[in-house]
Design a protein around this motif. Structure first.
Motif, PDB file in Angstrom:
ATOM      1  N   VAL A 124      44.669  42.339  42.142  1.00  0.00           N
ATOM      2  CA  VAL A 124      46.344  42.942  41.332  1.00  0.00           C
ATOM      3  C   VAL A 124      46.936  43.759  42.446  1.00  0.00           C
ATOM      4  CG1 VAL A 124      45.783  41.668  39.772  1.00  0.00           C
ATOM      5  CG2 VAL A 124      45.461  43.916  39.836  1.00  0.00           C
ATOM      6  N   LYS A 125      48.438  43.853  42.699  1.00  0.00           N
ATOM      7  CA  LYS A 125      48.861  45.006  42.925  1.00  0.00           C
ATOM      8  C   LYS A 125      49.134  45.238  41.385  1.00  0.00           C
ATOM      9  CE  LYS A 125      50.503  42.528  47.439  1.00  0.00           C
ATOM     10  NZ  LYS A 125      51.967  42.218  47.944  1.00  0.00           N
ATOM     11  N   PRO A 126      48.747  46.557  42.164  1.00  0.00           N
ATOM     12  CA  PRO A 126      50.345  48.047  40.552  1.00  0.00           C
ATOM     13  C   PRO A 126      51.194  47.457  39.857  1.00  0.00           C
ATOM     14  CG  PRO A 126      48.012  49.303  42.068  1.00  0.00           C
ATOM     15  CD  PRO A 126      48.377  48.025  42.419  1.00  0.00           C
ATOM     16  N   LYS A 142      43.639  47.886  20.477  1.00  0.00           N
ATOM     17  CA  LYS A 142      42.604  47.366  21.219  1.00  0.00           C
ATOM     18  C   LYS A 142      43.913  46.522  22.682  1.00  0.00           C
ATOM     19  CE  LYS A 142      39.108  43.822  23.308  1.00  0.00           C
ATOM     20  NZ  LYS A 142      37.893  42.896  22.496  1.00  0.00           N
ATOM     21  N   PRO A 143      43.271  47.543  24.534  1.00  0.00           N
ATOM     22  CA  PRO A 143      44.685  47.113  25.309  1.00  0.00           C
ATOM     23  C   PRO A 143      44.198  45.258  25.552  1.00  0.00           C
ATOM     24  CG  PRO A 143      43.078  48.744  25.917  1.00  0.00           C
ATOM     25  CD  PRO A 143      42.631  48.485  24.808  1.00  0.00           C
ATOM     26  N   GLU A 144      45.078  44.680  25.534  1.00  0.00           N
ATOM     27  CA  GLU A 144      45.133  43.163  26.034  1.00  0.00           C
ATOM     28  C   GLU A 144      44.766  43.128  27.468  1.00  0.00           C
ATOM     29  OE1 GLU A 144      48.963  40.921  25.270  1.00  0.00           O
ATOM     30  OE2 GLU A 144      49.761  41.720  23.908  1.00  0.00           O
ATOM     31  N   HIS A 145      45.481  43.578  28.743  1.00  0.00           N
ATOM     32  CA  HIS A 145      44.921  43.760  29.802  1.00  0.00           C
ATOM     33  C   HIS A 145      43.836  44.919  30.546  1.00  0.00           C
ATOM     34  CE1 HIS A 145      46.618  39.191  29.865  1.00  0.00           C
ATOM     35  NE2 HIS A 145      47.138  40.201  29.235  1.00  0.00           N
ATOM     36  N   ILE A 146      42.508  45.035  31.023  1.00  0.00           N
ATOM     37  CA  ILE A 146      42.061  46.417  31.755  1.00  0.00           C
ATOM     38  C   ILE A 146      42.084  45.952  33.113  1.00  0.00           C
ATOM     39  CG2 ILE A 146      40.391  47.742  31.649  1.00  0.00           C
ATOM     40  CD1 ILE A 146      39.979  46.918  28.615  1.00  0.00           C
ATOM     41  N   LEU A 147      42.491  47.278  33.378  1.00  0.00           N
ATOM     42  CA  LEU A 147      42.233  47.784  35.346  1.00  0.00           C
ATOM     43  C   LEU A 147      40.175  48.218  34.896  1.00  0.00           C
ATOM     44  CD1 LEU A 147      45.435  48.717  36.370  1.00  0.00           C
ATOM     45  CD2 LEU A 147      45.095  46.501  36.204  1.00  0.00           C
ATOM     46  N   VAL A 148      40.059  47.737  35.876  1.00  0.00           N
ATOM     47  CA  VAL A 148      38.669  48.593  36.618  1.00  0.00           C
ATOM     48  C   VAL A 148      38.321  48.450  38.287  1.00  0.00           C
ATOM     49  CG1 VAL A 148      37.287  46.454  37.531  1.00  0.00           C
ATOM     50  CG2 VAL A 148      36.487  48.070  36.818  1.00  0.00           C
ATOM     51  N   ARG A 168      35.410  52.727  36.521  1.00  0.00           N
ATOM     52  CA  ARG A 168      36.539  53.579  36.307  1.00  0.00           C
ATOM     53  C   ARG A 168      37.560  52.623  35.416  1.00  0.00           C
ATOM     54  NH1 ARG A 168      41.761  55.149  40.433  1.00  0.00           N
ATOM     55  NH2 ARG A 168      42.926  55.772  38.815  1.00  0.00           N
ATOM     56  N   PHE A 169      37.835  52.820  34.761  1.00  0.00           N
ATOM     57  CA  PHE A 169      38.568  51.415  34.152  1.00  0.00           C
ATOM     58  C   PHE A 169      40.379  52.125  33.449  1.00  0.00           C
ATOM     59  CE2 PHE A 169      34.096  51.394  33.147  1.00  0.00           C
ATOM     60  CZ  PHE A 169      34.003  49.975  33.434  1.00  0.00           C
ATOM     61  N   ALA A 170      41.182  51.536  33.661  1.00  0.00           N
ATOM     62  CA  ALA A 170      42.562  52.221  33.004  1.00  0.00           C
ATOM     63  C   ALA A 170      43.481  50.472  31.761  1.00  0.00           C
ATOM     64  CB  ALA A 170      43.410  51.803  33.958  1.00  0.00           C
ATOM     65  N   ILE A 171      44.323  50.918  31.292  1.00  0.00           N
ATOM     66  CA  ILE A 171      44.990  50.109  30.615  1.00  0.00           C
ATOM     67  C   ILE A 171      46.427  49.516  31.525  1.00  0.00           C
ATOM     68  CG2 ILE A 171      46.719  49.741  28.312  1.00  0.00           C
ATOM     69  CD1 ILE A 171      45.450  51.526  26.990  1.00  0.00           C
ATOM     70  N   THR A 174      43.052  51.485  44.329  1.00  0.00           N
ATOM     71  CA  THR A 174      42.086  51.117  43.698  1.00  0.00           C
ATOM     72  C   THR A 174      41.311  49.881  43.006  1.00  0.00           C
ATOM     73  OG1 THR A 174      40.847  52.669  43.303  1.00  0.00           O
ATOM     74  CG2 THR A 174      41.257  52.979  45.428  1.00  0.00           C
ATOM     75  N   LEU A 175      42.346  49.848  41.999  1.00  0.00           N
ATOM     76  CA  LEU A 175      42.079  49.611  40.149  1.00  0.00           C
ATOM     77  C   LEU A 175      41.944  48.077  40.521  1.00  0.00           C
ATOM     78  CD1 LEU A 175      43.456  51.591  38.005  1.00  0.00           C
ATOM     79  CD2 LEU A 175      41.542  51.919  38.552  1.00  0.00           C
TER      80      LEU A 175
END
Length: 250
Positions: free
Chosen positions: A19-21, A199-205, A224-227, A239-240
């Motif tokens: 996905v595009k940030p 808890k986040p609804e969606h997570i990036l990795v 690596r994980f991010a909200i 890169t996420l």
């Protein structure tokens, strides 16, 4: 020590899509979004996480820390980005064995591991798994929740934009930490605490940052994980990728 479990990484790979940030967040993270709630009410809603919460593989713990809160006195930050470091991981400090510096990594999960990077940056890690394993989760970025003025003063930066807390050294500085905080129990009241959170609804990795010295299999590992949908993420963001489903246990 445990070996790296390929099935966990395989599960991750099967649950992502590129996905595009997003340039802007639908949620306004620039201000302290809990300022209308007293600290006592906040702590009642989000209690300190128990010691047992951390007694799992670092790769499983990392995404579960997203959305949780770090608290030191009047400063509260929400964890928005993390990285997992595991046993037999060529990027993990545990690869050096037990030394004066790395001993906290081999302690029981639920303690802090704080180290100085390049002689400048204080890096906060949450120790994972059972005692003797040698694993931790690095806190890469946070969003301010309480104590913005204190955070700005410690950072020497009068802004409420993501540059304030997007980077592991910035988080350590904002909390006023030093290496003396290593081995601190995060489940004990007082000092530095980790509180429950939404808890986040969606997570990036994506792959971890700045570990080009490691083996290719670890450089490319999606640990690596991010909200998602928040600007409080450090570079690089391209890169996420989106994690479609909740991370499955190894």
């Amino acid at each position: 020590m445990k070996t790296i479990q390929k099935s966990t990484t395989k599960n991750l790979c099967s649950n992502i899509q590129k996905v595009k940030p997003k340039k802007k967040s639908k949620v306004n993270h620039k201000t302290e979004h809990h300022k209308d709630t007293s600290l006592s009410q906040f702590l009642e809603k989000w209690p300190i996480l128990p010691h047992g919460f951390y007694q799992i593989d670092a790769l499983e713990l990392a995404p579960q820390l997203l959305g949780k809160y770090l608290r030191r006195d009047d400063v509260v930050l929400q964890i928005t980005e993390v990285e997992a470091y595991r046993p037999n991981d060529s990027a993990c400090h545990g690869r050096f064995g037990v030394t004066a510096r790395t001993a906290p990594v081999f302690g029981p999960g639920g303690h802090a591991y704080v180290y100085l990077c390049y002689g400048l940056h204080i890096m906060l890690n949450v120790v994972a798994d059972k005692e003797g394993v040698g694993a931790a989760v690095l806190v890469r970025s946070c969003a301010p929740v309480r104590g913005l003025e204190i955070i700005q003063q410690r950072r020497g930066l009068q802004t409420d934009k993501p540059i304030l807390l997007t980077g592991p050294g910035k988080v350590g500085q904002a909390l006023g930490l030093s290496t003396d905080w290593s081995k601190h129990p995060l489940s004990s009241p007082g000092g530095l605490e980790v509180l429950d959170g939404p808890k986040p609804e969606h997570i990036l990795v994506g792959p971890r940052v700045g570990i080009n010295y490691a083996l290719p299999e670890h450089v490319n590992a999606l640990w690596r994980f991010a909200i998602a949908d928040t600007p409080w993420i450090s570079a690089p963001k391209n890169t996420l990728q989106a994690l479609k489903n909740t991370l499955q246990p190894a």
